[in-house]
Design a protein around this motif. Structure first.
Motif, PDB file in Angstrom:
ATOM      1  N   MET A  42       0.851  -1.187   0.000  1.00  0.00           N
ATOM      2  CA  MET A  42       0.000   0.000   0.000  1.00  0.00           C
ATOM      3  C   MET A  42       0.889   1.241   0.000  1.00  0.00           C
ATOM      4  SD  MET A  42      -3.044  -1.218   2.582  1.00  0.00           S
ATOM      5  CE  MET A  42      -2.085  -2.444   3.458  1.00  0.00           C
ATOM      6  N   ILE A  43       0.588   2.140  -0.919  1.00  0.00           N
ATOM      7  CA  ILE A  43       1.427   3.319  -1.166  1.00  0.00           C
ATOM      8  C   ILE A  43       0.524   4.533  -1.265  1.00  0.00           C
ATOM      9  CG2 ILE A  43       2.846   4.439  -2.930  1.00  0.00           C
ATOM     10  CD1 ILE A  43       3.964   1.613  -3.526  1.00  0.00           C
ATOM     11  N   ALA A  44       0.879   5.587  -0.563  1.00  0.00           N
ATOM     12  CA  ALA A  44       0.077   6.815  -0.585  1.00  0.00           C
ATOM     13  C   ALA A  44       0.830   7.940  -1.290  1.00  0.00           C
ATOM     14  CB  ALA A  44      -0.262   7.245   0.851  1.00  0.00           C
ATOM     15  N   VAL A  46      -1.800  -1.296  -3.972  1.00  0.00           N
ATOM     16  CA  VAL A  46      -2.929  -0.384  -3.845  1.00  0.00           C
ATOM     17  C   VAL A  46      -2.369   1.009  -3.587  1.00  0.00           C
ATOM     18  CG1 VAL A  46      -5.004   0.222  -2.567  1.00  0.00           C
ATOM     19  CG2 VAL A  46      -4.439  -2.187  -2.945  1.00  0.00           C
ATOM     20  N   PHE A  47      -2.700   1.929  -4.475  1.00  0.00           N
ATOM     21  CA  PHE A  47      -2.293   3.320  -4.332  1.00  0.00           C
ATOM     22  C   PHE A  47      -3.412   4.064  -3.600  1.00  0.00           C
ATOM     23  CE2 PHE A  47      -0.052   1.782  -8.085  1.00  0.00           C
ATOM     24  CZ  PHE A  47       1.252   2.205  -7.834  1.00  0.00           C
ATOM     25  N   ARG A 100      -1.336  -6.850 -10.004  1.00  0.00           N
ATOM     26  CA  ARG A 100      -2.592  -6.107  -9.939  1.00  0.00           C
ATOM     27  C   ARG A 100      -2.323  -4.713  -9.356  1.00  0.00           C
ATOM     28  NH1 ARG A 100      -4.218 -10.773  -7.402  1.00  0.00           N
ATOM     29  NH2 ARG A 100      -4.641  -9.660  -5.464  1.00  0.00           N
ATOM     30  N   LEU A 101      -2.895  -3.717  -9.990  1.00  0.00           N
ATOM     31  CA  LEU A 101      -2.786  -2.344  -9.508  1.00  0.00           C
ATOM     32  C   LEU A 101      -4.176  -1.799  -9.246  1.00  0.00           C
ATOM     33  CD1 LEU A 101      -0.136  -0.830 -11.987  1.00  0.00           C
ATOM     34  CD2 LEU A 101       0.271  -1.936  -9.777  1.00  0.00           C
ATOM     35  N   THR A 102      -4.363  -1.195  -8.090  1.00  0.00           N
ATOM     36  CA  THR A 102      -5.640  -0.593  -7.720  1.00  0.00           C
ATOM     37  C   THR A 102      -5.373   0.820  -7.236  1.00  0.00           C
ATOM     38  OG1 THR A 102      -6.554  -2.733  -7.048  1.00  0.00           O
ATOM     39  CG2 THR A 102      -7.664  -0.769  -6.214  1.00  0.00           C
ATOM     40  N   MET A 105      -9.865   1.107 -10.831  1.00  0.00           N
ATOM     41  CA  MET A 105     -10.204   2.370 -10.181  1.00  0.00           C
ATOM     42  C   MET A 105     -11.345   2.159  -9.201  1.00  0.00           C
ATOM     43  SD  MET A 105      -7.991   4.233 -11.613  1.00  0.00           S
ATOM     44  CE  MET A 105      -8.533   5.750 -10.817  1.00  0.00           C
ATOM     45  N   VAL A 106     -11.166   2.647  -7.964  1.00  0.00           N
ATOM     46  CA  VAL A 106     -12.211   2.529  -6.943  1.00  0.00           C
ATOM     47  C   VAL A 106     -12.309   3.849  -6.191  1.00  0.00           C
ATOM     48  CG1 VAL A 106     -11.905   0.043  -6.662  1.00  0.00           C
ATOM     49  CG2 VAL A 106     -10.596   1.618  -5.225  1.00  0.00           C
TER      50      VAL A 106
END
Length: 224
Positions: free
Chosen positions: A35-37, A79-80, A110-112, A133-134
């Motif tokens: 997880m990356i912000a 997950v970004f 997988r990229l989200t 995209m979510v």
């Protein structure tokens, strides 16, 4: 903690073990998820488009940082947590070309992207990058993956947005370091991007502070 262990701190949140990484990301071993912000791709490009002379090469730095994480941690998904592209001006051909070349080397990953405030202005990434995209909150297990940390959720919130840094002070010096803030109902990640800056935070009552410095992450005593 041995020298070999200083790259991460294992913490338990909502009944799950997460690793706070020195590289300013969170790893969830049970899900093989990073997880990356606040990576803010193209921020320097957007500044140069406005006539501000800022360094080049930040997109390459960001992609190399992602590669370093993927080489070190077994990962099925990234997950970004918002602010993937900095602005519409970030869609320069060189920036998008570098991102597309990176994606081709990681086709099975997988990229989200949980949309953040900058994503709403920049627009969704190109379809060719194959990013799911979510909107926030994005529920995964016991967590609500968000961009904004103040979102009210029943689940434990993991978010970014504020680019937290913490001032470590001694009698003679002060260090300004990126930090993770862990509270009873939420955790805030530091910004991952190479050109994003940070904002000093005053921890809330009971909030734990973990700072990152070079290749180490450690808890600041006296908080939490």
């Amino acid at each position: 903690m041995s020298v070999a262990d200083t790259r991460y701190c294992a913490v338990e949140l909502a009944g799950e073990t997460l690793w706070l990484l020195a590289e300013k990301a969170v790893y969830w071993p049970a899900r093989r998820m990073l997880m990356i912000a606040d990576i803010h791709f193209g921020k320097a490009t957007a500044f140069r488009a406005l006539g501000v002379p800022v360094p080049r090469g930040t997109t390459t730095q960001n992609l190399q940082a992602l590669d370093a994480l993927l080489a070190r941690y077994a990962c099925d998904e990234i997950v970004f947590l918002g602010d993937f592209l900095h602005a519409k001006a970030a869609r320069a051909p060189a920036t998008l070309g570098a991102m597309q070349a990176w994606r081709l080397h990681h086709r099975q990953l997988r990229l989200t992207l949980v949309r953040g405030n900058h994503d709403l202005h920049a627009g969704d990434p190109p379809v060719a990058l194959d990013i799911a995209m979510v909107d926030e909150p994005h529920r995964v297990g016991p967590f609500a993956l968000c961009h904004h940390p103040d979102l009210i959720c029943e689940a434990y919130v993991l978010a970014g947005h504020v680019h937290p840094v913490f001032h470590l002070r001694t009698a003679r010096d002060t260090l300004r370091l990126p930090c993770f803030l862990l509270g009873a109902t939420r955790a805030i990640l530091p910004s991952f991007g190479a050109f994003t800056g940070g904002h000093a935070q005053q921890p809330q009552a009971g909030e734990q502070v973990f700072v990152t410095a070079d290749e180490a992450v450690f808890r600041v005593p006296g908080h939490g």
